[in-house]
Design an enzyme around this catalytic site. Structure first.
Site, PDB file in Angstrom:
ATOM      1  N   LYS A  80       0.851  -1.198   0.000  1.00 12.11           N
ATOM      2  CA  LYS A  80       0.000   0.000   0.000  1.00 12.11           C
ATOM      3  C   LYS A  80       0.886   1.248   0.000  1.00 12.11           C
ATOM      4  O   LYS A  80       1.900   1.298   0.702  1.00 12.11           O
ATOM      5  CB  LYS A  80      -0.885  -0.008   1.246  1.00 12.11           C
ATOM      6  CG  LYS A  80      -1.902   1.121   1.323  1.00 12.11           C
ATOM      7  CD  LYS A  80      -2.731   1.015   2.609  1.00 12.11           C
ATOM      8  CE  LYS A  80      -3.864   2.017   2.635  1.00 12.11           C
ATOM      9  NZ  LYS A  80      -4.690   1.895   3.863  1.00 12.11           N
ATOM     10  N   SER A 163      -9.660   1.741   2.720  1.00 14.96           N
ATOM     11  CA  SER A 163      -8.783   2.476   1.844  1.00 14.96           C
ATOM     12  C   SER A 163      -7.727   1.640   1.142  1.00 14.96           C
ATOM     13  O   SER A 163      -7.122   2.081   0.165  1.00 14.96           O
ATOM     14  CB  SER A 163      -8.090   3.577   2.651  1.00 14.96           C
ATOM     15  OG  SER A 163      -7.260   3.001   3.659  1.00 14.96           O
ATOM     16  N   SER A 187      -9.985  -0.541   6.999  1.00 14.71           N
ATOM     17  CA  SER A 187      -9.402  -0.444   5.659  1.00 14.71           C
ATOM     18  C   SER A 187      -8.644  -1.652   5.141  1.00 14.71           C
ATOM     19  O   SER A 187      -8.209  -1.655   3.989  1.00 14.71           O
ATOM     20  CB  SER A 187      -8.464   0.756   5.589  1.00 14.71           C
ATOM     21  OG  SER A 187      -9.220   1.924   5.359  1.00 14.71           O
TER      22      SER A 187
HETATM   23  N1  GLN Z   1     -13.290   4.123   6.033  1.00 11.08           N
HETATM   24  C1  GLN Z   1     -12.730   4.589   7.269  1.00 11.08           C
HETATM   25  C2  GLN Z   1     -12.329   6.025   7.126  1.00 11.08           C
HETATM   26  O1  GLN Z   1     -12.576   6.550   6.098  1.00 11.08           O
HETATM   27  C3  GLN Z   1     -11.565   3.734   7.669  1.00 11.08           C
HETATM   28  C4  GLN Z   1     -10.358   4.024   6.904  1.00 11.08           C
HETATM   29  C5  GLN Z   1      -9.182   3.226   7.342  1.00 11.08           C
HETATM   30  O2  GLN Z   1      -9.322   2.215   8.037  1.00 11.08           O
HETATM   31  N2  GLN Z   1      -8.012   3.714   6.985  1.00 11.08           N
HETATM   32  O3  GLN Z   1     -11.783   6.621   7.993  1.00 11.08           O
END
Ligand code: GLN
Length: 493
Positions: A80, A163, A187
């Site tokens: 990532k 994400s 995410s």
């Molecule tokens: N979807 C969640 C957010 O937008 C979690 C994102 C994540 O775990 N990085 O914050």
């Protein structure tokens, strides 16, 4: 031959490398070719083919000399783009990190390279890991390799979740044997569920955050995305460990997670929380959850009804705590130290112009919310209250561990949706993480296992949550769940 190399698990590829069926060079080349032909998915923000082949050749040389490093030696993986990688563009999916090439390597990636893993490239992601659909990336959306077979989404490109969308898509599309992501509120698990792969978020503190571009420091954790639970166990074993560079990383020995997968969960107590039965939850999610319960019971586990009374506060408090920490972490992007700079008339003007041009709308929204809840007069009303509720959420789980060993829930309230959906309604987007955020707030390990297909032919996941540092119990249960589910479907890509 090359096609077959793409269908393996890490465990199978490791055995085949050991047997001399093919070389690490051939394995890397097959995946590099796959990466090139799958560019249409937009899963990668940077490709590193030369580095991959150099690393693969080194693995082959070690093997020839009988010095193989372990189960990941010669295994091609994707990273990532939130992890800093020395000499390789690291953007966090943001325009503000244009051209940022770190002079250092994150601890987690350094650990993986020390275990012999081969880097294919950096994967697309929501900007600064803020999102659930990989649609906030400056580099454009990543496309899920799965396609709906019926329903409203037929013929449309779907989101891979977020994400860590690029990492999940790369593993599902057979471009990488495994990948790493980060999970702040879901995410790793939610994109794992959307792409039909295993997503593992370890206990907060299990993996070092050093060199991981910070979003919300009290929540961020690195973890693997893989095709099987066993592969996830192997990757986590290489990634985890104490790091003096991260004071929140825990100084505890890293178990051999793969040996925990005994297939035996007789007598294990599986908690099923009443509060995760949400109004308006699609019937097929409820049915899969019940099916999961039956599978584990059939394998000898005992099902226990439990209550996590503060569940409904998890998402609202997450959206105070996470933006608060993000607004503080993102203060460093000032046009001076990293990436993009838009010159202004003076220093303040340069900061403002750089940040206005460099951050996308979701990041700006969070910086504003975070600054607001931390400001004098609102700090006590919002931030402090949210911290108190967070403690209550953690206490709910603590009470649950008195009566159960792991908790079973759905991973997400729906299957993957079409790119463009939920974009004009941030709350609808945030609701994706309704089942994943509570474990994040409590710092607990959790895993999503692909468990079935929706009526429209899209993958659905079940989540297991364990007590802090009980990854072994959680993985053992996940392995049994995976065998019972027998999820073999593959994307049409
Ligand atoms: N979807 C969640 C957010 O937008 C979690 C994102 C994540 O775990 N990085 O914050």
């Amino acid at each position: 031959m090359a096609g077959e190399l793409l269908q393996l698990t890490i465990t199978q590829a490791g055995a085949a490398l050991a047997a001399g069926d093919f070389s690490a060079h051939e394995l890397a080349q097959a995946h590099l070719d796959a990466m090139e032909s799958a560019r249409g998915l937009n899963a990668f923000t940077a490709e590193t083919p030369e580095r991959a082949l150099t690393m693969a050749d080194a693995a082959d040389q070690r093997r020839a000399q009988g010095e193989t490093l372990g189960p990941l030696d010669g295994i091609p993986i994707a990273v990532k783009d939130l992890f800093c990688t020395e000499g390789v563009l690291s953007t966090a999916g943001s325009h503000i990190l244009d051209g940022f090439t770190p002079t250092y390597e994150s601890t987690v990636t350094r650990n993986l390279w020390a275990a012999g893993a081969v880097m294919l490239g950096k994967t697309n992601m929501d900007e600064f890991a803020m999102g659930s659909a990989n649609v906030t990336s400056h580099y454009g959306p990543c496309i899920n390799p799965w396609q709906a077979s019926s329903g409203d989404s037929v013929g449309k490109d779907l989101v891979p979740g977020g994400s860590s969308g690029g990492s999940a898509a790369a593993v599902a599309a057979r471009i990488a044997l495994g990948a790493i992501g980060t999970d702040t509120g879901g995410s790793i698990r939610q994109p794992g569920a959307f792409c039909g792969v295993v997503g593992l978020k370890p206990t907060y503190g299990r993996c070092s955050r050093w060199g991981v571009i910070a979003f919300a420091s009290s929540l961020d954790q690195a973890g693997p995305l893989t095709r099987t639970v066993r592969d996830g166990a192997l990757m986590l074993g290489a990634m985890a460990g104490h790091d003096p560079m991260d004071s929140t990383s825990v100084d505890a020995p890293v178990p051999d997670y793969a040996t925990a997968l005994t297939g035996d969960i007789k007598g294990m107590r599986i908690g099923v929380p009443a509060e995760y039965r949400m109004d308006g939850m699609p019937g097929e999610i409820e049915t899969l959850w019940r099916q999961g319960r039956d599978w584990l019971e059939h394998a000898g586990a005992a099902i226990v009804d439990i209550s996590l009374p503060h569940t409904k506060y998890a998402l609202p408090t997450y959206y105070i705590v996470a933006p608060a920490e993000a607004s503080s972490n993102l203060a460093r992007y000032d046009g001076v130290r990293y990436g993009l700079r838009v010159d202004g008339e003076d220093m303040t003007d340069t900061y403002e112009k750089t940040r206005a041009a460099g951050f996308g709308p979701e990041v700006k929204r969070r910086v504003m919310i975070g600054t607001y809840v931390l400001s004098a007069g609102y700090y006590d009303a919002y931030y402090l209250q949210a911290q108190k509720v967070r403690t209550r959420i953690a206490n709910d789980f603590r009470a649950a561990w008195e009566v159960c060993d792991v908790i079973l829930t759905p991973t997400a309230p729906s299957a993957a949706f079409a790119i463009g959906e939920k974009m004009d309604d941030p709350i609808a987007m945030y609701l994706n993480d309704i089942f994943t955020v509570p474990a994040s707030m409590a710092g607990l390990p959790a895993i999503s296992v692909p468990a079935g297909l929706s009526a429209d032919g899209l993958p659905l996941g079940l989540q297991l949550i364990g007590p802090a540092f009980a990854e072994e119990t959680m993985l053992r249960t996940a392995d049994v769940l995976e065998s019972a589910a027998g999820f073999t479907a593959k994307p049409s890509w």
